[in-house]
Motif scaffolding. Structure first.
Motif, PDB file in Angstrom:
ATOM      1  N   GLY A 213       3.939  -0.443  -5.720  1.00  0.00           N
ATOM      2  CA  GLY A 213       3.439  -1.335  -4.686  1.00  0.00           C
ATOM      3  C   GLY A 213       2.782  -2.171  -5.901  1.00  0.00           C
ATOM      4  O   GLY A 213       2.050  -3.143  -4.604  1.00  0.00           O
ATOM      5  N   VAL A 214       1.974  -2.307  -6.948  1.00  0.00           N
ATOM      6  CA  VAL A 214       1.135  -3.012  -7.593  1.00  0.00           C
ATOM      7  C   VAL A 214       1.967  -4.366  -7.637  1.00  0.00           C
ATOM      8  O   VAL A 214       1.101  -5.213  -8.033  1.00  0.00           O
ATOM      9  CB  VAL A 214       0.604  -2.149  -9.137  1.00  0.00           C
ATOM     10  N   PHE A 215       3.030  -4.528  -7.375  1.00  0.00           N
ATOM     11  CA  PHE A 215       3.855  -6.321  -7.610  1.00  0.00           C
ATOM     12  C   PHE A 215       4.103  -6.267  -6.309  1.00  0.00           C
ATOM     13  O   PHE A 215       4.405  -7.908  -6.370  1.00  0.00           O
ATOM     14  CB  PHE A 215       5.665  -5.505  -8.459  1.00  0.00           C
ATOM     15  N   ILE A 216       4.042  -5.977  -5.841  1.00  0.00           N
ATOM     16  CA  ILE A 216       3.908  -6.173  -3.767  1.00  0.00           C
ATOM     17  C   ILE A 216       2.768  -6.440  -3.057  1.00  0.00           C
ATOM     18  O   ILE A 216       2.246  -7.788  -2.699  1.00  0.00           O
ATOM     19  CB  ILE A 216       4.905  -5.654  -2.953  1.00  0.00           C
ATOM     20  N   ALA A 217       1.657  -5.946  -3.400  1.00  0.00           N
ATOM     21  CA  ALA A 217       0.566  -5.895  -2.830  1.00  0.00           C
ATOM     22  C   ALA A 217      -0.801  -7.019  -3.278  1.00  0.00           C
ATOM     23  O   ALA A 217      -1.325  -7.745  -2.329  1.00  0.00           O
ATOM     24  CB  ALA A 217      -0.177  -4.084  -3.200  1.00  0.00           C
ATOM     25  N   PRO A 218      -0.815  -7.336  -4.058  1.00  0.00           N
ATOM     26  CA  PRO A 218      -0.888  -8.483  -4.055  1.00  0.00           C
ATOM     27  C   PRO A 218      -0.835  -9.884  -3.770  1.00  0.00           C
ATOM     28  O   PRO A 218      -1.732 -10.621  -3.448  1.00  0.00           O
ATOM     29  CB  PRO A 218      -1.437  -9.249  -5.731  1.00  0.00           C
TER      30      PRO A 218
ATOM     31  N   LEU B 135       1.086  -1.061  -0.419  1.00  0.00           N
ATOM     32  CA  LEU B 135      -0.061  -0.010   0.046  1.00  0.00           C
ATOM     33  C   LEU B 135       0.498   0.938   0.189  1.00  0.00           C
ATOM     34  O   LEU B 135       0.546   1.954  -0.856  1.00  0.00           O
ATOM     35  CB  LEU B 135      -0.720   0.321   1.816  1.00  0.00           C
ATOM     36  N   CYS B 136       1.936   0.881   0.561  1.00  0.00           N
ATOM     37  CA  CYS B 136       2.819   2.718   1.176  1.00  0.00           C
ATOM     38  C   CYS B 136       3.451   2.769   0.222  1.00  0.00           C
ATOM     39  O   CYS B 136       3.574   3.845  -0.633  1.00  0.00           O
ATOM     40  CB  CYS B 136       3.957   2.010   2.297  1.00  0.00           C
ATOM     41  N   LEU B 137       3.702   1.539  -1.004  1.00  0.00           N
ATOM     42  CA  LEU B 137       4.528   1.942  -2.396  1.00  0.00           C
ATOM     43  C   LEU B 137       3.827   2.162  -3.701  1.00  0.00           C
ATOM     44  O   LEU B 137       4.333   3.084  -4.468  1.00  0.00           O
ATOM     45  CB  LEU B 137       5.582   0.524  -2.876  1.00  0.00           C
ATOM     46  N   SER B 138       2.931   1.482  -3.187  1.00  0.00           N
ATOM     47  CA  SER B 138       1.857   2.246  -4.458  1.00  0.00           C
ATOM     48  C   SER B 138       1.431   3.443  -4.213  1.00  0.00           C
ATOM     49  O   SER B 138       1.024   4.077  -5.076  1.00  0.00           O
ATOM     50  CB  SER B 138      -0.076   1.362  -4.131  1.00  0.00           C
TER      51      SER B 138
ATOM     52  N   GLY C  27      -3.665  -7.476   6.641  1.00  0.00           N
ATOM     53  CA  GLY C  27      -2.469  -7.618   5.100  1.00  0.00           C
ATOM     54  C   GLY C  27      -3.913  -8.183   4.255  1.00  0.00           C
ATOM     55  O   GLY C  27      -3.570  -7.447   2.620  1.00  0.00           O
ATOM     56  N   PHE C  28      -4.910  -8.746   4.552  1.00  0.00           N
ATOM     57  CA  PHE C  28      -5.598  -8.808   3.441  1.00  0.00           C
ATOM     58  C   PHE C  28      -6.362  -7.711   2.566  1.00  0.00           C
ATOM     59  O   PHE C  28      -6.386  -6.734   2.185  1.00  0.00           O
ATOM     60  CB  PHE C  28      -6.706  -9.751   3.390  1.00  0.00           C
ATOM     61  N   ILE C  29      -6.989  -6.728   3.703  1.00  0.00           N
ATOM     62  CA  ILE C  29      -7.093  -4.943   3.491  1.00  0.00           C
ATOM     63  C   ILE C  29      -6.704  -3.782   2.725  1.00  0.00           C
ATOM     64  O   ILE C  29      -6.946  -3.396   1.576  1.00  0.00           O
ATOM     65  CB  ILE C  29      -8.185  -4.942   4.546  1.00  0.00           C
ATOM     66  N   THR C  30      -5.448  -3.617   3.135  1.00  0.00           N
ATOM     67  CA  THR C  30      -4.177  -3.270   2.564  1.00  0.00           C
ATOM     68  C   THR C  30      -4.364  -3.526   1.909  1.00  0.00           C
ATOM     69  O   THR C  30      -3.374  -2.953   1.220  1.00  0.00           O
ATOM     70  CB  THR C  30      -2.805  -3.364   3.760  1.00  0.00           C
ATOM     71  N   GLY C  31      -3.711  -5.141   1.455  1.00  0.00           N
ATOM     72  CA  GLY C  31      -3.056  -5.338   0.694  1.00  0.00           C
ATOM     73  C   GLY C  31      -4.042  -5.201  -0.991  1.00  0.00           C
ATOM     74  O   GLY C  31      -3.967  -4.690  -1.703  1.00  0.00           O
ATOM     75  N   LEU C  32      -5.670  -5.405  -0.429  1.00  0.00           N
ATOM     76  CA  LEU C  32      -6.187  -5.133  -1.671  1.00  0.00           C
ATOM     77  C   LEU C  32      -6.527  -3.606  -1.768  1.00  0.00           C
ATOM     78  O   LEU C  32      -6.861  -3.374  -3.348  1.00  0.00           O
ATOM     79  CB  LEU C  32      -8.065  -5.675  -1.228  1.00  0.00           C
ATOM     80  N   ILE C  33      -6.342  -2.594  -0.919  1.00  0.00           N
ATOM     81  CA  ILE C  33      -5.963  -1.111  -1.617  1.00  0.00           C
ATOM     82  C   ILE C  33      -4.798  -0.806  -2.080  1.00  0.00           C
ATOM     83  O   ILE C  33      -4.913  -0.415  -2.896  1.00  0.00           O
ATOM     84  CB  ILE C  33      -6.226  -0.753  -0.133  1.00  0.00           C
ATOM     85  N   GLY C  34      -3.979  -1.172  -1.741  1.00  0.00           N
ATOM     86  CA  GLY C  34      -3.015  -1.250  -2.758  1.00  0.00           C
ATOM     87  C   GLY C  34      -2.446  -2.199  -3.337  1.00  0.00           C
ATOM     88  O   GLY C  34      -2.172  -1.246  -3.986  1.00  0.00           O
ATOM     89  N   THR C  35      -3.187  -2.926  -3.776  1.00  0.00           N
ATOM     90  CA  THR C  35      -3.681  -3.652  -5.149  1.00  0.00           C
ATOM     91  C   THR C  35      -4.935  -2.697  -6.158  1.00  0.00           C
ATOM     92  O   THR C  35      -4.237  -2.325  -7.299  1.00  0.00           O
ATOM     93  CB  THR C  35      -4.011  -4.654  -5.490  1.00  0.00           C
ATOM     94  N   ILE C  36      -5.642  -1.901  -5.662  1.00  0.00           N
ATOM     95  CA  ILE C  36      -6.297  -0.558  -5.941  1.00  0.00           C
ATOM     96  C   ILE C  36      -5.632   0.180  -6.591  1.00  0.00           C
ATOM     97  O   ILE C  36      -5.577   1.028  -8.642  1.00  0.00           O
ATOM     98  CB  ILE C  36      -7.006  -0.740  -5.714  1.00  0.00           C
TER      99      ILE C  36
ATOM    100  N   GLY D 191      -1.975   1.141  -6.726  1.00  0.00           N
ATOM    101  CA  GLY D 191      -0.730   0.606  -7.838  1.00  0.00           C
ATOM    102  C   GLY D 191      -2.060   0.370  -9.125  1.00  0.00           C
ATOM    103  O   GLY D 191      -1.192   0.777 -10.108  1.00  0.00           O
ATOM    104  N   ALA D 192      -2.746  -0.329  -9.502  1.00  0.00           N
ATOM    105  CA  ALA D 192      -3.671   0.247 -10.571  1.00  0.00           C
ATOM    106  C   ALA D 192      -3.399   0.898 -11.426  1.00  0.00           C
ATOM    107  O   ALA D 192      -3.643   0.817 -12.507  1.00  0.00           O
ATOM    108  CB  ALA D 192      -5.176  -1.527 -10.539  1.00  0.00           C
ATOM    109  N   LEU D 193      -4.127   2.010 -10.260  1.00  0.00           N
ATOM    110  CA  LEU D 193      -5.135   3.160 -10.901  1.00  0.00           C
ATOM    111  C   LEU D 193      -3.577   4.062 -11.116  1.00  0.00           C
ATOM    112  O   LEU D 193      -3.908   3.879 -11.988  1.00  0.00           O
ATOM    113  CB  LEU D 193      -5.692   3.773 -10.040  1.00  0.00           C
ATOM    114  N   TYR D 194      -2.396   4.026 -10.731  1.00  0.00           N
ATOM    115  CA  TYR D 194      -1.816   4.892 -10.739  1.00  0.00           C
ATOM    116  C   TYR D 194      -1.333   4.001 -12.045  1.00  0.00           C
ATOM    117  O   TYR D 194      -0.516   4.706 -13.032  1.00  0.00           O
ATOM    118  CB  TYR D 194      -0.758   4.411  -9.343  1.00  0.00           C
ATOM    119  N   MET D 195      -0.298   2.660 -12.089  1.00  0.00           N
ATOM    120  CA  MET D 195       0.112   2.532 -13.696  1.00  0.00           C
ATOM    121  C   MET D 195      -1.680   2.652 -14.672  1.00  0.00           C
ATOM    122  O   MET D 195      -0.442   3.075 -16.002  1.00  0.00           O
ATOM    123  CB  MET D 195       0.335   0.693 -13.192  1.00  0.00           C
ATOM    124  N   LEU D 196      -2.055   2.250 -14.700  1.00  0.00           N
ATOM    125  CA  LEU D 196      -3.824   2.670 -15.658  1.00  0.00           C
ATOM    126  C   LEU D 196      -2.960   4.207 -16.186  1.00  0.00           C
ATOM    127  O   LEU D 196      -3.084   4.101 -16.936  1.00  0.00           O
ATOM    128  CB  LEU D 196      -4.828   2.237 -15.373  1.00  0.00           C
ATOM    129  N   PHE D 197      -3.166   5.300 -15.063  1.00  0.00           N
ATOM    130  CA  PHE D 197      -2.945   6.549 -15.401  1.00  0.00           C
ATOM    131  C   PHE D 197      -1.516   6.801 -16.638  1.00  0.00           C
ATOM    132  O   PHE D 197      -1.756   7.599 -17.273  1.00  0.00           O
ATOM    133  CB  PHE D 197      -2.667   7.384 -13.945  1.00  0.00           C
TER     134      PHE D 197
END
Length: 166
Positions: free
Chosen positions: A80-85, A70-73, A114-123, A125-131
């Motif tokens: 963090g999109v590579f770690i959060a999942p 989450l922090c890296l995302s 871990g589940f919640i922060t990983g989910l939020i970090g993935t979202i 990170g994915a939005l940032y990568m999509l941007f």
């Protein structure tokens, strides 16, 4: 209306013979019964409720992966999109193992974090990568459009047009 004082007031300076603790003395002096041990022995801690199960060995790992992801995302441009999942998946797996056998494993809160922060970090990170993907595509399209422009207007013709009006 007041009550009269007792005829024979009790002697509060001496301990009672029946083993009760000494009472307050109007003169300010108290005497305490002597015991054979100088200090009282501490009581053993009584168990409260049921004994807790030990934490799951991977619950803290899931929490750390989720928080770092989450922090890296959020702070490092979507890395963090590579770690959060991993935190998301590990947290979900550990929670299901804890729910399957709650008497053997504890630490569900850490796995859930871990589940919640990983989910939020993935979202995030994915939005940032999509941007960034949309931004790069936009830049490429603008370069292609500018290269295919066939307008003959140049800087000199614009100067000539503006110069004639002055």
């Amino acid at each position: 209306m007041t009550t009269p004082p007792p005829e024979n007031p009790p002697d509060f300076s001496k301990p009672a013979d029946d083993g009760t603790p000494p009472q307050w003395s109007p003169q300010g002096s108290q005497s305490y019964p002597q015991t054979s041990q100088p200090y009282a022995q501490p009581y053993a801690q009584a168990p409260y409720g049921f004994p807790q199960a030990p934490p799951h060995p991977e619950a803290n790992t899931a929490m750390v992966l989720g928080i770092v992801g989450l922090c890296l995302s959020v702070m490092c441009g979507g890395i963090g999109v590579f770690i959060a999942p991993f935190g998301w998946i590990k947290g979900k797996r550990v929670m299901s193992e804890i729910d399957a056998n709650p008497s053997a494993y504890g630490g569900r809160g850490n796995a859930q974090a871990g589940f919640i922060t990983g989910l939020i970090g993935t979202i995030f990170g994915a939005l940032y990568m999509l941007f960034w993907v949309v931004y790069i595509i936009f830049i490429i399209v603008m370069i292609v459009v500018a290269a295919n422009e066939t307008d003959s207007t140049t800087f000199d013709s614009v100067n000539a047009l503006l110069g004639s009006r002055i």
